[in-house]
Design an enzyme around this catalytic site. Structure first.
Site, short mmCIF file in Angstrom:
data_model
loop_
_atom_site.label_atom_id
_atom_site.label_comp_id
_atom_site.label_asym_id
_atom_site.label_seq_id
_atom_site.Cartn_x
_atom_site.Cartn_y
_atom_site.Cartn_z
N LYS A 1 -11.12 -11.15 -15.43
CA LYS A 1 -11.43 -11.03 -17.24
C LYS A 1 -12.14 -13.03 -17.85
O LYS A 1 -13.12 -13.94 -17.92
CB LYS A 1 -11.73 -10.71 -18.34
CG LYS A 1 -12.17 -10.48 -19.73
CD LYS A 1 -13.53 -9.66 -18.81
CE LYS A 1 -13.99 -9.52 -20.25
NZ LYS A 1 -15.44 -8.39 -19.86
N GLY B 1 0.44 -0.99 0.07
CA GLY B 1 0.35 0.23 0.20
C GLY B 1 0.91 1.18 0.53
O GLY B 1 1.83 1.35 0.25
N HIS C 1 7.33 -8.45 -3.32
CA HIS C 1 6.45 -8.44 -4.17
C HIS C 1 6.53 -10.00 -4.42
O HIS C 1 6.95 -10.43 -5.40
CB HIS C 1 5.65 -7.06 -5.04
CG HIS C 1 5.38 -6.37 -4.03
ND1 HIS C 1 3.96 -5.91 -3.48
CD2 HIS C 1 5.99 -5.05 -3.88
CE1 HIS C 1 4.38 -4.75 -3.38
NE2 HIS C 1 5.48 -4.76 -2.95
N TYR D 1 3.63 -3.47 2.54
CA TYR D 1 3.07 -2.39 3.42
C TYR D 1 2.61 -3.40 4.71
O TYR D 1 2.77 -3.16 5.73
CB TYR D 1 2.24 -1.72 2.98
CG TYR D 1 1.24 -0.74 3.99
CD1 TYR D 1 1.94 0.04 4.50
CD2 TYR D 1 0.50 -0.96 4.54
CE1 TYR D 1 1.23 1.58 5.29
CE2 TYR D 1 -0.48 -0.39 5.35
CZ TYR D 1 0.22 0.76 6.03
OH TYR D 1 -0.12 1.81 6.92
N1 GLN Z 1 4.28 2.46 1.47
C1 GLN Z 1 5.35 2.15 1.62
C2 GLN Z 1 6.85 2.15 1.38
O1 GLN Z 1 7.09 2.89 0.49
C3 GLN Z 1 5.14 0.43 1.14
C4 GLN Z 1 5.02 0.21 -0.04
C5 GLN Z 1 4.77 -1.10 -0.67
O2 GLN Z 1 3.72 -1.67 -0.03
N2 GLN Z 1 4.67 -1.32 -1.71
O3 GLN Z 1 7.88 1.23 1.86
#
Ligand code: GLN
Length: 518
Positions: free
Chosen positions: A374, A58, A173, A86
């Site tokens: 989709k 986030g 991620h 985040y």
């Molecule tokens: N905002 C947080 C950061 O800059 C998390 C970023 C994210 O979740 N991609 O570290």
């Protein structure tokens, strides 16, 4: 719509850009999953009895005032939790670790050193491994009870775990394909740590949705606006299988559909089709052409078409009278793109989400496809037995041919573009090229030029052909259609479509072009 399934993972949305991918990767492991906003009360989440919880990335910083957060109780329910970026920072912050601005922010592919190869989360991941990073903040010290299981040159805690409590935090991620072993990591979490069996299939989704809709609707009346597109068609069939004749579908033919499309929709959903429902077709062609007369600006055309559509629908709805439920074919990308319901920033307004008819008398909205992508909607459609031709059809914009006619829209121009488009599609099909292009169509330019036909001077329109290949519709390349095919299509269009005397092929990629012309 919440589904009653054996095994479910809940994704808590903190507004990251990749959140839809998280859900998708979980389902690719045959584990059902639903996404909810971080604002959803914890009691409701616990009620759903998830096998595991994933906290997404986030844009906030956890130490900012008003930052998205969650109830720390979440980490004490005995349900495994995986925090991503985040989500990881939030977990550490709430459990007593330290999160701050990183001296070196990381963005993009980053080499990660694995410190604990035996971690259940990182099983099978070699060291070093490339992961996708996107952060300004970092975890400088993990919370008590956590063990660091991976780090990078700039990030002392790239991943940490508290195995006995089932808590896992990763700064990178795993949902992004650039993270080489991301799929394995998510699989380790949902199938290994959470113990999901991976038995969920799309058929289950159909059966569960039908049962859930029946419970919700009871003997109420349901109204559905049918555009003829894939999403509303699948939603309508699902509803018809759940509640039969309690459902009325209103199909507004705005006169901007492809050739014969209105009749094709009627053949499927109308009284002679296979489904049990009430079908109302409104032939509003003239009304739309009138509203569009003299209008040339693309955004204005879009707005007029959207507005008339809702008006016609409302008028029909009034005739039907009060209903209990209104069905919308909203799918997950609509929710995310329009910034409504999803937590990520609004990208564009969307007709399915933004254009809710104000004056339809209904109590509640049913959006049975809200959690799907989709291709998942398509696969659901096939499971429901909807003809492949309908389910696999090309994307078609809401304003239809209205934005494939550059400049003013008239009935005559609609006819020209319908005929030209139908010829192009037939020839692409018979040349076996329909699969090489993700989307292909004919559009009508606003250019008239001088030609000669049968020794006579003509001053007529130019049709433009467009065919693109694309994976995600965000970028696209023009398809190299064999010259022979282009020549055949051109010959047929000029011979068969009156007032067209020139055919052009558009070789622009996206960007800088868009797929549609307006
Ligand atoms: N905002 C947080 C950061 O800059 C998390 C970023 C994210 O979740 N991609 O570290």
């Amino acid at each position: 719509m919440e589904q009653t399934v054996q095994e479910k993972i809940i994704v808590i949305d903190f507004g990251g850009q990749y959140n839809q991918l998280v859900a998708r990767r979980v389902r690719e492991n045959h584990v059902y999953c639903e996404i909810y906003s971080w604002r959803k009360p914890l009691a409701e989440i616990r009620e759903m009895n998830p096998k595991g919880i994933i906290l997404t990335g986030g844009p906030n910083s956890v130490f900012e005032k008003g930052a998205a957060a969650c109830d720390p109780e979440l980490f004490r329910m005995g349900i495994p939790v995986l925090g991503l970026c985040y989500g990881a920072q939030l977990m550490m912050h709430l459990l007593g670790g330290t999160v701050g601005h990183a001296p070196e922010r990381e963005y993009g592919k980053t080499e990660v050193q694995i410190d604990k190869r035996s971690s259940g989360l990182l099983r099978g991941v070699p060291s070093p491994t490339v992961c996708w990073m996107s952060h300004n903040d970092y975890i400088s010290r993990p919370a008590d009870g956590f063990e660091v299981i991976a780090h990078t040159a700039n990030c002392p805690v790239a991943a940490a775990e508290c195995e006995e409590k089932g808590l896992y935090a990763v700064q990178f991620h795993p949902e992004v394909l650039h993270t080489e072993y991301g799929k394995d990591i998510l699989r380790n979490f949902v199938r290994g740590i959470c113990g999901c069996s991976g038995s969920w299939r799309m058929e289950d989704f159909a059966g569960n949705s039908i049962a859930a809709i029946r419970r919700q609707v009871g003997d109420g009346r349901v109204l559905c606006g049918l555009s003829g597109g894939v999403d509303s068609s699948v939603a309508a069939v699902l509803l018809s299988q759940a509640v039969g004749r309690q459902l009325t579908c209103v199909f507004v033919d705005h006169g901007l559909l492809r050739k014969n499309e209105g009749d094709e929709v009627e053949a499927v959903f109308g009284p002679h089709g296979p489904y049990e429902l009430n079908f109302v077709r409104v032939n509003a062609q003239e009304r739309f052409y009138r509203a569009l007369s003299g209008v040339t600006e693309p955004e204005e055309k879009r707005k007029i078409i959207g507005r008339e559509f809702i008006r016609v629908f409302e008028e029909e709805a009034k005739k039907i009278g009060a209903v209990d439920y209104l069905v919308q074919g909203t799918i997950y990308p609509d929710v995310v793109e329009s910034g409504m319901g999803g937590e990520s920033a609004a990208i564009k307004s969307h007709h399915n989400v933004g254009g809710l008819p104000d004056y339809v008398d209904f109590k509640e909205i049913i959006e049975p496809l809200r959690n799907l992508f989709k291709d998942e909607v398509r696969s659901l459609g096939l499971h429901l037995g909807i003809p492949e031709k309908l389910v696999m059809r090309q994307p078609f914009p809401g304003p239809g041919l209205g934005i494939r006619i550059v400049g003013e829209v008239t009935a005559e121009k609609v006819r020209m573009v319908q005929e030209a488009d139908s010829i192009f599609r037939q020839e692409m099909d018979s040349a076996g090229l329909s699969r090489t292009a993700g989307q292909y169509f004919a559009a009508l330019t606003n250019m008239r030029s001088v030609g000669v036909m049968g020794d006579e001077r003509t001053y007529d329109y130019a049709v433009v052909l467009r065919a693109v290949s694309t994976v995600d519709f965000m970028t696209a390349d023009a398809v190299e259609i064999p010259y022979e095919v282009l020549k055949r299509v051109t010959g047929r269009i000029i011979n068969e479509v009156s007032h067209v005397n020139r055919v052009l092929y558009d070789v622009t990629s996206k960007p800088p072009g868009t797929i549609e012309l307006e």
